[in-house]
Design a protein around this motif. Structure first.
Motif, PDB file in Angstrom:
ATOM      1  N   GLU A 132     -13.478  43.508 -11.012  1.00 13.93           N
ATOM      2  CA  GLU A 132     -12.043  43.588 -11.255  1.00 13.93           C
ATOM      3  C   GLU A 132     -11.322  43.141  -9.992  1.00 13.93           C
ATOM      4  OE1 GLU A 132     -10.408  46.913 -13.599  1.00 13.93           O
ATOM      5  OE2 GLU A 132     -12.457  47.708 -13.444  1.00 13.93           O
ATOM      6  N   CYS A 133     -10.373  42.251 -10.167  1.00  8.19           N
ATOM      7  CA  CYS A 133      -9.550  41.772  -9.052  1.00  8.19           C
ATOM      8  C   CYS A 133      -8.348  41.049  -9.656  1.00  8.19           C
ATOM      9  CB  CYS A 133     -10.353  40.879  -8.109  1.00  8.19           C
ATOM     10  SG  CYS A 133     -11.028  39.395  -8.861  1.00  8.19           S
ATOM     11  N   ARG A 134      -7.694  40.265  -8.861  1.00  8.46           N
ATOM     12  CA  ARG A 134      -6.516  39.520  -9.314  1.00  8.46           C
ATOM     13  C   ARG A 134      -6.755  38.036  -9.071  1.00  8.46           C
ATOM     14  NH1 ARG A 134      -1.302  38.201  -6.932  1.00  8.46           N
ATOM     15  NH2 ARG A 134      -2.004  39.091  -4.986  1.00  8.46           N
ATOM     16  N   VAL A 135      -6.305  37.204 -10.011  1.00 11.09           N
ATOM     17  CA  VAL A 135      -6.371  35.755  -9.872  1.00 11.09           C
ATOM     18  C   VAL A 135      -4.953  35.213  -9.908  1.00 11.09           C
ATOM     19  CG1 VAL A 135      -7.094  33.596 -10.979  1.00 11.09           C
ATOM     20  CG2 VAL A 135      -8.675  35.511 -10.853  1.00 11.09           C
ATOM     21  N   GLU A 136      -4.692  34.304  -9.011  1.00  8.95           N
ATOM     22  CA  GLU A 136      -3.382  33.671  -8.887  1.00  8.95           C
ATOM     23  C   GLU A 136      -3.571  32.187  -9.167  1.00  8.95           C
ATOM     24  OE1 GLU A 136      -1.128  35.296  -5.323  1.00  8.95           O
ATOM     25  OE2 GLU A 136      -1.419  33.197  -4.811  1.00  8.95           O
ATOM     26  N   LEU A 137      -2.699  31.597  -9.961  1.00 10.32           N
ATOM     27  CA  LEU A 137      -2.720  30.157 -10.193  1.00 10.32           C
ATOM     28  C   LEU A 137      -1.454  29.586  -9.601  1.00 10.32           C
ATOM     29  CD1 LEU A 137      -4.177  27.847 -12.375  1.00 10.32           C
ATOM     30  CD2 LEU A 137      -1.737  27.890 -12.866  1.00 10.32           C
ATOM     31  N   ARG A 138      -1.592  28.660  -8.668  1.00  8.17           N
ATOM     32  CA  ARG A 138      -0.446  27.992  -8.047  1.00  8.17           C
ATOM     33  C   ARG A 138      -0.330  26.603  -8.655  1.00  8.17           C
ATOM     34  NH1 ARG A 138      -1.618  29.415  -1.711  1.00  8.17           N
ATOM     35  NH2 ARG A 138      -1.529  31.669  -1.958  1.00  8.17           N
ATOM     36  N   SER A 139       0.817  26.345  -9.258  1.00 12.13           N
ATOM     37  CA  SER A 139       1.053  25.060  -9.911  1.00 12.13           C
ATOM     38  C   SER A 139       2.477  24.632  -9.605  1.00 12.13           C
ATOM     39  CB  SER A 139       0.838  25.201 -11.421  1.00 12.13           C
ATOM     40  OG  SER A 139       1.107  23.990 -12.070  1.00 12.13           O
ATOM     41  N   GLY A 140       2.619  23.671  -8.711  1.00  7.41           N
ATOM     42  CA  GLY A 140       3.952  23.260  -8.277  1.00  7.41           C
ATOM     43  C   GLY A 140       4.643  24.420  -7.609  1.00  7.41           C
TER      44      GLY A 140
ATOM     45  N   ASP B 164       0.851  -1.199   0.000  1.00  3.25           N
ATOM     46  CA  ASP B 164       0.000   0.000   0.000  1.00  3.25           C
ATOM     47  C   ASP B 164       0.882   1.243   0.000  1.00  3.25           C
ATOM     48  OD1 ASP B 164      -2.224   1.621   0.097  1.00  3.25           O
ATOM     49  OD2 ASP B 164      -2.523   1.392   2.259  1.00  3.25           O
ATOM     50  N   PRO B 165       1.565   1.510  -1.132  1.00 10.38           N
ATOM     51  CA  PRO B 165       2.496   2.642  -1.161  1.00 10.38           C
ATOM     52  C   PRO B 165       1.768   3.990  -1.069  1.00 10.38           C
ATOM     53  CG  PRO B 165       2.240   1.732  -3.344  1.00 10.38           C
ATOM     54  CD  PRO B 165       1.492   0.820  -2.413  1.00 10.38           C
ATOM     55  N   MET B 166       2.493   4.976  -0.608  1.00  6.72           N
ATOM     56  CA  MET B 166       1.945   6.333  -0.520  1.00  6.72           C
ATOM     57  C   MET B 166       1.701   6.848  -1.940  1.00  6.72           C
ATOM     58  SD  MET B 166       3.716   9.669   1.241  1.00  6.72           S
ATOM     59  CE  MET B 166       5.063   9.787   0.076  1.00  6.72           C
ATOM     60  N   PRO B 167       0.529   7.475  -2.199  1.00  8.32           N
ATOM     61  CA  PRO B 167       0.281   8.029  -3.535  1.00  8.32           C
ATOM     62  C   PRO B 167       1.341   9.067  -3.900  1.00  8.32           C
ATOM     63  CG  PRO B 167      -1.715   8.063  -2.188  1.00  8.32           C
ATOM     64  CD  PRO B 167      -0.587   7.666  -1.291  1.00  8.32           C
ATOM     65  N   GLU B 168       1.741   9.090  -5.180  1.00  2.93           N
ATOM     66  CA  GLU B 168       2.794   9.997  -5.622  1.00  2.93           C
ATOM     67  C   GLU B 168       2.433  11.459  -5.399  1.00  2.93           C
ATOM     68  OE1 GLU B 168       4.181   9.290  -9.589  1.00  2.93           O
ATOM     69  OE2 GLU B 168       4.245   7.130  -9.288  1.00  2.93           O
ATOM     70  N   SER B 169       1.151  11.781  -5.528  1.00  5.78           N
ATOM     71  CA  SER B 169       0.735  13.181  -5.416  1.00  5.78           C
ATOM     72  C   SER B 169       0.490  13.632  -3.974  1.00  5.78           C
ATOM     73  CB  SER B 169      -0.537  13.399  -6.232  1.00  5.78           C
ATOM     74  OG  SER B 169      -1.610  12.651  -5.669  1.00  5.78           O
ATOM     75  N   LEU B 170       0.634  12.749  -2.996  1.00  2.72           N
ATOM     76  CA  LEU B 170       0.314  13.105  -1.615  1.00  2.72           C
ATOM     77  C   LEU B 170       1.178  14.244  -1.090  1.00  2.72           C
ATOM     78  CD1 LEU B 170      -1.351  12.532   0.908  1.00  2.72           C
ATOM     79  CD2 LEU B 170       0.401  10.901   1.594  1.00  2.72           C
ATOM     80  N   VAL B 171       2.465  14.196  -1.359  1.00  2.00           N
ATOM     81  CA  VAL B 171       3.359  15.249  -0.872  1.00  2.00           C
ATOM     82  C   VAL B 171       2.991  16.584  -1.514  1.00  2.00           C
ATOM     83  CG1 VAL B 171       5.753  16.061  -0.840  1.00  2.00           C
ATOM     84  CG2 VAL B 171       5.237  13.672  -0.337  1.00  2.00           C
ATOM     85  N   GLN B 172       2.765  16.583  -2.827  1.00  2.00           N
ATOM     86  CA  GLN B 172       2.419  17.831  -3.522  1.00  2.00           C
ATOM     87  C   GLN B 172       1.079  18.376  -3.030  1.00  2.00           C
ATOM     88  OE1 GLN B 172       2.237  17.485  -7.772  1.00  2.00           O
ATOM     89  NE2 GLN B 172       2.668  19.647  -8.074  1.00  2.00           N
ATOM     90  N   ARG B 173       0.085  17.509  -2.830  1.00  2.00           N
ATOM     91  CA  ARG B 173      -1.210  17.962  -2.315  1.00  2.00           C
ATOM     92  C   ARG B 173      -1.080  18.501  -0.900  1.00  2.00           C
ATOM     93  NH1 ARG B 173      -4.016  12.682  -3.761  1.00  2.00           N
ATOM     94  NH2 ARG B 173      -4.519  12.771  -1.583  1.00  2.00           N
TER      95      ARG B 173
END
Length: 171
Positions: free
Chosen positions: A114-122, A34-43
Motif C-alpha cells: 500500500e502506498c500512493r502513486v502520482e501521475l504528472r501530466s503537463g 534543425d528546429p528544436m523539438p516541440e516536446s523539448l521544453v515539456q521534457r
C-alpha cells in the motif's frame, strides 16, 4: 576595435554589428534546418520538477504492444500497451488502454504494498492509492507526456518515505 585589448576585453566588447548580424543569420539557419523539438521544453520541465533529487529512478525494462484481443473492445478489438519499469527495490507494470479522448492506466507493483502513486501530466498531477495487492487505476488521463511517481510508505494524505520516479513516457 583597434584600441580594445583582446586579452582583457569581454566577449561583448569584441563583437561589432557585423558579427551580431552573422550570429543572427546563423541562428536563423539552425532554426530553419534543425528546429528544436516541440516536446523539448515539456521534457525539460519534467526533469526540473523532480522534488526529491535523491529519489530512486526506475529503468524502462520492457515495452510492447498487445495484439488486439477483441474481448472488451469494439469491432476492431482493444489495443493496449504494457510498459514495465524496474528499480532495485520495486517493479511497476502499467497497462495503457484507450478511453474516449484519453487513456486509462491499470498498474501493479511488485512486491505489492500500500502506498500512493502520482501521475504528472503537463500541469496536472493525479493521485491514487495502491491497494494491499499492489494494484492501482488512473482514469480519464489526457494524452501527452506523463511520469509516474511511486511514494512508498505514504497513504493518500500522509507523509512518507522514499519516492521512485519513472522516465517520462508518451500516453
Amino acid at each position: 576595435m583597434s584600441g580594445t585589448d583582446p586579452v582583457g576585453a569581454s566577449a561583448g566588447e569584441l563583437l561589432d554589428e557585423r558579427d551580431a548580424q552573422l550570429l543572427r543569420t546563423l541562428r536563423e539557419c539552425h532554426e530553419l534546418l534543425d528546429p528544436m523539438p516541440e516536446s523539448l521544453v515539456q521534457r525539460s520541465l519534467f526533469a526540473l520538477a523532480v522534488e526529491n533529487v535523491d529519489a530512486e529512478v526506475f529503468r524502462l525494462a520492457e515495452r510492447y504492444r498487445l495484439e488486439a484481443a477483441g474481448a472488451r473492445g469494439g469491432e476492431d478489438g482493444e489495443e493496449a500497451r504494457v510498459v514495465t519499469f524496474d528499480s532495485d527495490s520495486l517493479t511497476v507494470m502499467i497497462r495503457i488502454s484507450e478511453l474516449g479522448g484519453g487513456v486509462r492506466i491499470d498498474g501493479w507493483l511488485a512486491p505489492p504494498q500500500e502506498c500512493r502513486v502520482e501521475l504528472r501530466s503537463g500541469e496536472r498531477i493525479l493521485n491514487t492509492g495502491v491497494d494491499a495487492e499492489g494494484r492501482f487505476v488512473l482514469d480519464a488521463i489526457p494524452r501527452g507526456l506523463a511520469q509516474l511517481v511511486v511514494r512508498l510508505g505514504e497513504s493518500l494524505t500522509g507523509v512518507g518515505g522514499q519516492s521512485i520516479l519513472t522516465p517520462a513516457i508518451v500516453l
